[in-house]
Write an enzyme that holds these catalytic residues in place. Structure first.
Site, short mmCIF file in Angstrom:
data_model
loop_
_atom_site.label_atom_id
_atom_site.label_comp_id
_atom_site.label_asym_id
_atom_site.label_seq_id
_atom_site.Cartn_x
_atom_site.Cartn_y
_atom_site.Cartn_z
N GLU A 193 -6.32 6.02 4.87
CA GLU A 193 -4.90 5.69 3.22
C GLU A 193 -5.00 4.28 3.27
OE1 GLU A 193 -1.62 7.22 5.41
OE2 GLU A 193 -2.70 8.59 6.73
N HIS A 210 -2.63 9.34 0.36
CA HIS A 210 -2.43 9.24 1.70
C HIS A 210 -4.01 10.60 2.09
CE1 HIS A 210 -1.28 11.52 5.72
NE2 HIS A 210 -0.37 10.86 5.34
#
Length: 319
Positions: A295, A198
């Site tokens: 991401e 992330h």
């Protein structure tokens, strides 16, 4: 997306012409600060040292011969900083981030494992809520690397009752930061998982753009995250004019992020089949202008048989 099953050998952590040390050091528990590694303790490997981070949480600092630097917190196995030789930090940690282990570190490169997003267990899984252990370090021609390990325990088994091993190798070069994630099923029964890195990039959100996604199938979570709209990306450069939360299925293995601050960041990967773009916009008014998330992800479940492994790499670099 279809289930995926594959058998890949664990990577060899020894590299020719490298200095290497096995540390087998377990991150301190919540009740102890730095019992095993005081601030600025040098490991025998050049360019790798333990240090005290925010709130005295232990971290590893990598310093390359070319002058770049990276910080990796053992809590969550989270890379929180990647400074290139000119001193610019290309990663972003949110101002609301806490370092008290009561919640994951908000920023840098958090892990999502064994679940990406909401689902049967807690949001984004548990890997970002646990202490990882340092099991290996090395330096190859001035490029330092550290390998972290996470295994199942009482906390993980309380929500996901499987035995596993995760290895996470971080390598720093003068103008690049590379990671390799290996998930091994050490259980006697198969399991499935989804996962992502992330990554928060320091950026001028209104000036940032991502190239390489044109033609990808999309799952747009704006305006309803529970019912994403399917579509196809038609733009050459995807921008962040407002709230953005979109999954790109079967994305190419190289994207380019213009962070709006003068940096073009190449994001290459192997086996991270999907990508996610996110910016919270006014739901995070204090800082949304200062970052974007690009991401690498595996949205569809990986089905892993006992004894088998799954490996994915990410390579971030600038010119």
């Amino acid at each position: 997306m279809a289930m995926v099953s594959m058998l890949i050998s664990l990577p060899t952590l020894t590299t020719p012409n490298s200095s290497r040390v096995n540390r087998y050091w377990q991150a301190p528990k919540r009740s102890s600060a730095m019992a095993l590694a005081s601030a600025n303790t040098e490991i025998a490997t050049t360019g790798v040292k333990f240090a005290e981070g925010e709130e005295k949480l232990p971290k590893v600092v990598l310093t390359s011969a070319g002058g770049s630097e990276a910080d990796i917190y053992l809590f969550g196995g989270c890379i929180t900083s990647w400074k290139v030789p000119n001193g610019r930090d290309l990663l972003f940690v949110r101002p609301d981030a806490v370092f008290n282990k009561k919640k994951p570190i908000s920023g840098g490169v958090p892990h999502c494992f064994p679940q990406f997003g909401p689902g049967a267990i807690q949001q984004h899984g548990f890997a970002r809520n646990l202490d990882w252990s340092v099991i290996d370090s090395e330096n190859v021609q001035g490029d330092p690397a550290i390998t972290l390990e996470l295994k199942d325990g009482e906390y993980s088994r309380s929500m996901w009752d499987f035995s596993f091993q995760a290895l996470y190798k971080v390598t720093l070069q003068t103008k690049s930061l590379s990671t390799e994630l290996v998930i091994k099923n050490t259980d006697s029964k198969p399991f499935s998982f989804s996962t992502a890195l992330h990554t928060y990039f320091h950026a001028s959100a209104l000036g940032a753009s991502v190239k390489g996604l044109k033609g990808c199938r999309t799952l747009n979570k704006d305006p309803d995250p529970k019912n994403p709209l399917e579509g196809t990306e038609e733009r050459d450069g995807v921008t962040f004019p407002g709230f953005v939360d979109c999954v790109y299925l079967e994305a190419p293995n190289e994207l380019h992020l213009d962070n709006g601050l003068g940096d073009i960041i190449s994001i290459k990967n192997t086996n991270w089949t999907d990508a996610v773009l996110w910016n919270p916009y006014l739901t995070m008014e204090a800082c949304y202008k200062d970052f974007v998330c690009v991401e690498n992800a595996k949205i569809g479940n990986v089905q892993l048989e006992p004894g088998h492994t799954w490996t994915a790499t990410q390579h971030l670099s600038i010119n």
